[in-house]
Scaffold this motif. Sequence first.
Motif, PDB file in Angstrom:
ATOM      1  N   VAL A 396      -0.232  -0.994  -7.471  1.00  0.00           N
ATOM      2  CA  VAL A 396       1.169  -1.297  -7.180  1.00  0.00           C
ATOM      3  C   VAL A 396       1.860  -1.613  -8.497  1.00  0.00           C
ATOM      4  CG1 VAL A 396       2.763  -2.849  -5.999  1.00  0.00           C
ATOM      5  CG2 VAL A 396       0.644  -2.153  -4.869  1.00  0.00           C
ATOM      6  N   PHE A 397       2.966  -0.925  -8.769  1.00  0.00           N
ATOM      7  CA  PHE A 397       3.633  -1.081 -10.066  1.00  0.00           C
ATOM      8  C   PHE A 397       5.136  -1.189  -9.842  1.00  0.00           C
ATOM      9  CE2 PHE A 397       5.528   0.484 -14.020  1.00  0.00           C
ATOM     10  CZ  PHE A 397       4.842  -0.270 -14.964  1.00  0.00           C
ATOM     11  N   ARG A 398       5.731  -2.257 -10.362  1.00  0.00           N
ATOM     12  CA  ARG A 398       7.172  -2.503 -10.216  1.00  0.00           C
ATOM     13  C   ARG A 398       7.922  -1.951 -11.420  1.00  0.00           C
ATOM     14  NH1 ARG A 398       8.513  -6.934  -6.913  1.00  0.00           N
ATOM     15  NH2 ARG A 398      10.673  -6.360  -7.414  1.00  0.00           N
ATOM     16  N   SER A 399       9.055  -1.312 -11.175  1.00  0.00           N
ATOM     17  CA  SER A 399       9.899  -0.811 -12.261  1.00  0.00           C
ATOM     18  C   SER A 399      11.231  -0.386 -11.672  1.00  0.00           C
ATOM     19  CB  SER A 399       9.247   0.396 -12.950  1.00  0.00           C
ATOM     20  OG  SER A 399       9.261   1.527 -12.103  1.00  0.00           O
ATOM     21  N   HIS A 415      15.008  -2.296  -7.560  1.00  0.00           N
ATOM     22  CA  HIS A 415      13.901  -3.082  -7.016  1.00  0.00           C
ATOM     23  C   HIS A 415      12.927  -2.133  -6.328  1.00  0.00           C
ATOM     24  CE1 HIS A 415      17.074  -6.327  -7.197  1.00  0.00           C
ATOM     25  NE2 HIS A 415      16.070  -6.858  -7.878  1.00  0.00           N
ATOM     26  N   SER A 416      12.341  -1.260  -7.126  1.00  0.00           N
ATOM     27  CA  SER A 416      11.422  -0.270  -6.570  1.00  0.00           C
ATOM     28  C   SER A 416       9.978  -0.707  -6.775  1.00  0.00           C
ATOM     29  CB  SER A 416      11.659   1.098  -7.198  1.00  0.00           C
ATOM     30  OG  SER A 416      11.324   1.097  -8.572  1.00  0.00           O
ATOM     31  N   VAL A 417       9.137  -0.295  -5.837  1.00  0.00           N
ATOM     32  CA  VAL A 417       7.706  -0.541  -5.901  1.00  0.00           C
ATOM     33  C   VAL A 417       7.018   0.817  -5.830  1.00  0.00           C
ATOM     34  CG1 VAL A 417       5.730  -1.664  -4.825  1.00  0.00           C
ATOM     35  CG2 VAL A 417       7.975  -2.752  -4.733  1.00  0.00           C
ATOM     36  N   THR A 428       7.305   5.804  -3.718  1.00  0.00           N
ATOM     37  CA  THR A 428       8.136   4.725  -4.250  1.00  0.00           C
ATOM     38  C   THR A 428       8.929   4.121  -3.101  1.00  0.00           C
ATOM     39  OG1 THR A 428       8.358   5.820  -6.400  1.00  0.00           O
ATOM     40  CG2 THR A 428       9.953   4.103  -5.879  1.00  0.00           C
ATOM     41  N   TYR A 429       8.920   2.808  -3.031  1.00  0.00           N
ATOM     42  CA  TYR A 429       9.570   2.063  -1.951  1.00  0.00           C
ATOM     43  C   TYR A 429      10.715   1.246  -2.537  1.00  0.00           C
ATOM     44  CZ  TYR A 429       9.627  -0.686   2.442  1.00  0.00           C
ATOM     45  OH  TYR A 429       9.962  -1.274   3.634  1.00  0.00           O
ATOM     46  N   ASP A 430      11.879   1.311  -1.897  1.00  0.00           N
ATOM     47  CA  ASP A 430      13.047   0.540  -2.332  1.00  0.00           C
ATOM     48  C   ASP A 430      13.094  -0.765  -1.553  1.00  0.00           C
ATOM     49  OD1 ASP A 430      15.453  -0.490  -3.130  1.00  0.00           O
ATOM     50  OD2 ASP A 430      16.676   1.196  -2.452  1.00  0.00           O
ATOM     51  N   LEU A 431      12.827  -1.879  -2.230  1.00  0.00           N
ATOM     52  CA  LEU A 431      12.831  -3.189  -1.574  1.00  0.00           C
ATOM     53  C   LEU A 431      14.231  -3.585  -1.105  1.00  0.00           C
ATOM     54  CD1 LEU A 431      10.448  -5.286  -3.869  1.00  0.00           C
ATOM     55  CD2 LEU A 431       9.987  -4.465  -1.550  1.00  0.00           C
ATOM     56  N   ASN A 433      16.306  -1.631   0.507  1.00  0.00           N
ATOM     57  CA  ASN A 433      16.700  -0.895   1.706  1.00  0.00           C
ATOM     58  C   ASN A 433      15.565  -0.715   2.702  1.00  0.00           C
ATOM     59  OD1 ASN A 433      19.444  -0.306   1.756  1.00  0.00           O
ATOM     60  ND2 ASN A 433      19.227   1.396   0.328  1.00  0.00           N
ATOM     61  N   GLY A 434      14.354  -1.127   2.328  1.00  0.00           N
ATOM     62  CA  GLY A 434      13.221  -0.885   3.213  1.00  0.00           C
ATOM     63  C   GLY A 434      12.981   0.593   3.411  1.00  0.00           C
ATOM     64  N   ALA A 435      13.115   1.374   2.325  1.00  0.00           N
ATOM     65  CA  ALA A 435      13.076   2.831   2.428  1.00  0.00           C
ATOM     66  C   ALA A 435      12.034   3.425   1.487  1.00  0.00           C
ATOM     67  CB  ALA A 435      14.451   3.417   2.108  1.00  0.00           C
ATOM     68  N   ILE A 436      11.354   4.474   1.952  1.00  0.00           N
ATOM     69  CA  ILE A 436      10.531   5.306   1.071  1.00  0.00           C
ATOM     70  C   ILE A 436      11.478   6.302   0.421  1.00  0.00           C
ATOM     71  CG2 ILE A 436       8.589   6.889   0.909  1.00  0.00           C
ATOM     72  CD1 ILE A 436       7.587   5.753   3.575  1.00  0.00           C
ATOM     73  N   VAL A 437      11.656   6.213  -0.900  1.00  0.00           N
ATOM     74  CA  VAL A 437      12.697   7.012  -1.563  1.00  0.00           C
ATOM     75  C   VAL A 437      12.156   8.245  -2.267  1.00  0.00           C
ATOM     76  CG1 VAL A 437      14.288   5.090  -1.814  1.00  0.00           C
ATOM     77  CG2 VAL A 437      12.600   5.522  -3.616  1.00  0.00           C
ATOM     78  N   GLN A 438      10.852   8.267  -2.560  1.00  0.00           N
ATOM     79  CA  GLN A 438      10.271   9.480  -3.119  1.00  0.00           C
ATOM     80  C   GLN A 438       8.764   9.472  -2.858  1.00  0.00           C
ATOM     81  OE1 GLN A 438      11.321   9.510  -7.298  1.00  0.00           O
ATOM     82  NE2 GLN A 438       9.717   8.081  -7.857  1.00  0.00           N
ATOM     83  N   ILE A 439       8.226  10.676  -2.685  1.00  0.00           N
ATOM     84  CA  ILE A 439       6.795  10.861  -2.488  1.00  0.00           C
ATOM     85  C   ILE A 439       6.354  11.985  -3.413  1.00  0.00           C
ATOM     86  CG2 ILE A 439       6.705   9.984  -0.125  1.00  0.00           C
ATOM     87  CD1 ILE A 439       7.001  12.791   0.916  1.00  0.00           C
ATOM     88  N   TRP A 440       5.109  11.923  -3.892  1.00  0.00           N
ATOM     89  CA  TRP A 440       4.661  12.985  -4.787  1.00  0.00           C
ATOM     90  C   TRP A 440       3.149  13.122  -4.775  1.00  0.00           C
ATOM     91  CZ3 TRP A 440       6.192   8.226  -6.539  1.00  0.00           C
ATOM     92  CH2 TRP A 440       5.426   7.581  -7.511  1.00  0.00           C
TER      93      TRP A 440
END
Length: 598
Positions: A396-399, A415-417, A428-431, A433-440
């Motif tokens: 888990v990496f915050r940036s 505030h992404s995780v 990547t999860y946006d804290l 919005n409670g959203a998955i914003v990208q997958i790879w």
Amino acid sequence: MKKLLLVMSLCLPLGSFAQETVSLNDLSFWKPTGKANWQIAGDVTADLTKNETMTAQAGKGILVNLPDANNRANLLSAAEYGDVDVEFDFMMASHSNSGFYLQGRYEIQLLDSWGVKKPAYGDCGGIYKRRKFIPQEYLYEGHAPRINACLAPGLWQHMQISFQAPRFDAAGKKIANAKVISIKLNGYVLHENVELTGPTGGPISEDEAPLGPFMIQGDHGAVAFRNFKVADLSGKPAVMAPIAYKVFYGKFKEPKDFLSKKPDATGTINTLSWDVSKQTNDFAQIFTTTLDVPKAGKHSFEFQLAGKYYVNVNGKELLPDAWTFSRDKRFAEMDLPAGKVPVEITVYKTDGWMPPILGMWVQGPSFRSTAYHSLASTLAGPPADPILLDAKEPIVFRSFTDLFKEGKKLKRVVHSVNVGNPSNLHYTYDLDNGAIVQIWKGDFLDTSPMWDDRGDGSSRARGALLTLPDSPVLVASADKGTSTDTPAEAAAYRPLGYDLDANDLPTFRYKMLGSDVEDQIRVTDNKYLTRTLSIKNPAGQVVRLALGNEISKVADDTYTVDGKSYYIKASGATIESVGAQKVLTVPASEKVQYAIMW
């Protein structure tokens, strides 16, 4: 003290202007096969649950291969190519196999490699092996892709190939091998500068040649193509005339400070180089020359200079005056006539901490990007070593995370995780919005932007990336069609952080619309993500599974989103039109589970 980096870039991909789109309204680009397996269609669908099963709908724009026992012909282009860039979308049926041959001799493998953890030469994007018979068949020299960037069957994937043909002398003797300059699959570089010592298995001929057709295997499995684009780059490049230069010494803040002065040095050189100056800082230079353009059309320019500079081509401004750092590049395009075209570059540098550099590349409608500077002129600014982060175990990496779509920046998630997994599926999860914003798929993160020099706090995904809407998943029924960036206040959203389980994988917690939510995302079968929402006291909300321009049902519980770019698998879902968008929802309950498959 170093200044903050200012990157001035028009973000133009070199070579895009030189492409010709192949019409797939008919089969006129291809040689007749006498077989019926190759067809033109308006749409295609592959069944995830049935091997080698693809159905076609009437229409135009898609080339599809539907082989049967009596119709299994390969397809060859009528035209032949040497140096060429080619790109296309393709779709594989489940467990299907095909191949795309450059010059009919060098196979790039097309295969349903979904879920393969360690791809080999025979997996999607691999360069197939050569073969000998001594006396039985013997395979050698294949090249596996760097990562498995293959999407699920039935989804559209994008491949970009840059190829250099073998070279021959006047007597027809080969003097240089063919080369794959690069192959990208779904935006990720699989190969770079791979020499091909000879034809791979199944060529039209074991003898190499300066030109050859494209060939697509039609004797294996179902496969479809669209958006087929070709750039023939076999022409000779533009020739630069001798370059006249002027050098001025001093701390110049603007061009007016030196343009009216007598130069301190003048001369002529054959290739561009910053070192016509006797010092590495506090100088200005003006380079004047011409490019002898072989073919009229759009040309792409790439520059890398240290300090401030501007460029005029053919009497017009190509790039305005701007400051750049040694590693920054700027790009621009211009339509040029055939013949001699004047070029003028004006640069002035007053930052002693920054190494000098001067590089110029040009690509035309019939030739590849060509350097017009000396090698030493660009050695002063080597790229920084990347700072890479792998996911050999869950991490888990915050940036900060910058979201892009079709090359355009959408927003910065502050505030992404970033959650990495050794299966090479990450998200990547946006804290906020409670959203998955990208997958790879592929490697985990490039953290260079975060740490290099002063850094900007961001990291970047290193694999085949899919950007998703940054929208809350739990919404009031009336807000189900609300687009991205729903304000947290309006959505009654309050983040509560996340907990790590025994495997160091997070479960995110938040309050939303009066309900307590636990949001858990896990990798399933090394192929896709399963998302489980545990909702306390659901009260008439809906769970928004997908939001996009297009959502279609392809099976009882499976849906494709935005032109078959990914799947949502969920029971009891409903597609609705809300304005210009489609939304896929299920009623909120104490437990909602669905899969994101790509």
